[in-house]
Design a protein around this motif. Sequence first.
Motif, PDB file in Angstrom:
ATOM      1  N   VAL A  31     -82.164  83.382   1.630  1.00 14.27           N
ATOM      2  CA  VAL A  31     -82.758  84.184   2.703  1.00 14.27           C
ATOM      3  C   VAL A  31     -83.844  83.415   3.450  1.00 14.27           C
ATOM      4  N   LEU A  32     -84.209  82.242   2.932  1.00 12.36           N
ATOM      5  CA  LEU A  32     -85.175  81.375   3.601  1.00 12.36           C
ATOM      6  C   LEU A  32     -84.479  80.128   4.129  1.00 12.36           C
ATOM      7  N   ARG A  33     -85.057  79.551   5.157  1.00 14.14           N
ATOM      8  CA  ARG A  33     -84.563  78.251   5.607  1.00 14.14           C
ATOM      9  C   ARG A  33     -84.601  77.286   4.426  1.00 14.14           C
ATOM     10  N   GLY A  86     -86.574  83.079  -2.676  1.00  9.89           N
ATOM     11  CA  GLY A  86     -85.989  83.139  -1.341  1.00  9.89           C
ATOM     12  C   GLY A  86     -84.999  82.027  -1.073  1.00  9.89           C
ATOM     13  N   ARG A  87     -85.298  80.847  -1.557  1.00  9.08           N
ATOM     14  CA  ARG A  87     -84.379  79.729  -1.355  1.00  9.08           C
ATOM     15  C   ARG A  87     -83.133  79.887  -2.218  1.00  9.08           C
ATOM     16  N   THR A  88     -83.314  80.371  -3.426  1.00  7.95           N
ATOM     17  CA  THR A  88     -82.150  80.596  -4.302  1.00  7.95           C
ATOM     18  C   THR A  88     -81.209  81.643  -3.702  1.00  7.95           C
ATOM     19  N   ALA A  89     -81.806  82.687  -3.117  1.00 11.66           N
ATOM     20  CA  ALA A  89     -80.995  83.762  -2.530  1.00 11.66           C
ATOM     21  C   ALA A  89     -80.466  83.407  -1.152  1.00 11.66           C
ATOM     22  N   GLY A 147     -89.295  82.826  11.829  1.00 17.29           N
ATOM     23  CA  GLY A 147     -89.228  81.383  11.635  1.00 17.29           C
ATOM     24  C   GLY A 147     -88.924  80.980  10.205  1.00 17.29           C
ATOM     25  N   MET A 148     -89.187  81.863   9.264  1.00 22.04           N
ATOM     26  CA  MET A 148     -88.940  81.574   7.850  1.00 22.04           C
ATOM     27  C   MET A 148     -87.486  81.862   7.455  1.00 22.04           C
ATOM     28  N   ARG A 149     -86.821  82.738   8.148  1.00 16.70           N
ATOM     29  CA  ARG A 149     -85.538  83.244   7.694  1.00 16.70           C
ATOM     30  C   ARG A 149     -84.444  82.197   7.630  1.00 16.70           C
ATOM     31  N   GLY A 150     -83.624  82.337   6.606  1.00 18.66           N
ATOM     32  CA  GLY A 150     -82.407  81.534   6.539  1.00 18.66           C
ATOM     33  C   GLY A 150     -81.384  82.082   7.508  1.00 18.66           C
ATOM     34  N   HIS A 151     -80.390  81.301   7.834  1.00 12.83           N
ATOM     35  CA  HIS A 151     -79.408  81.711   8.834  1.00 12.83           C
ATOM     36  C   HIS A 151     -78.639  82.960   8.411  1.00 12.83           C
ATOM     37  N   GLY A 152     -78.502  83.149   7.093  1.00 12.99           N
ATOM     38  CA  GLY A 152     -77.781  84.311   6.620  1.00 12.99           C
ATOM     39  C   GLY A 152     -78.479  85.629   6.889  1.00 12.99           C
TER      40      GLY A 152
END
Length: 203
Positions: free
Chosen positions: A154-156, A149-152, A196-201
């Motif tokens: 999609v996570l904060r 998720g962090r690599t993609a 709350g987990m989602r990245g801004h994208g």
Amino acid sequence: MAGAAGATSSGQERQPRLRADAKRNAEQIRTAAIGAFQGRGLSVPLEEVAKAAGVSKGTIFNRFGGRIGLIEAVIAEVVAAEIYAIIDRSRAIGDVWERLMYYVTAIRDLQYRQPATVDTMLQAYPDAPSLMEICRAGGEINEELVAAGRTAGVLRPEFTADDLHALLHDSALVLKHGTRPPREDYDRRTGYVLDGMRGHGRR
């Protein structure tokens, strides 16, 4: 001699009968334990399991060695199979965010439906190897999902595997020791967890 032969024959007849009784008792205990653990968690008093099985509490200890042995004997049917199925299904989903959404939603759903999931995640019985293996597998999938998720993106960026563990652990604590929320409220809060987990994208 005839008397001795007769005694041997009688003893041979009794042994298969005793083995059959022992097997039947063990199956009755397993069935009762699965029903009790699924409905109320792994801490159900053994006296209640014995009563449902129509045996004495001592028979549970004779057949399974106590609670830990009984948990080991039935945990696959109680909850382990479902947890491993969720892990496998998560790994099969191509989209990284969909994978995370499915995993978090499915685990929280299982926590709500199956109290034994809560006991497992809280490591209520650390002497049960199967339970600890489930926790190890859970930690592994948490690491995988968060890394992907962090690599993609999609996570904060600050979100960690420890954060995912804490979110799921906290919901287990509430279900175990707090006031059980209505299902509608619980599912709504699953959405808040994901938001709350989602990245801004992905907002």
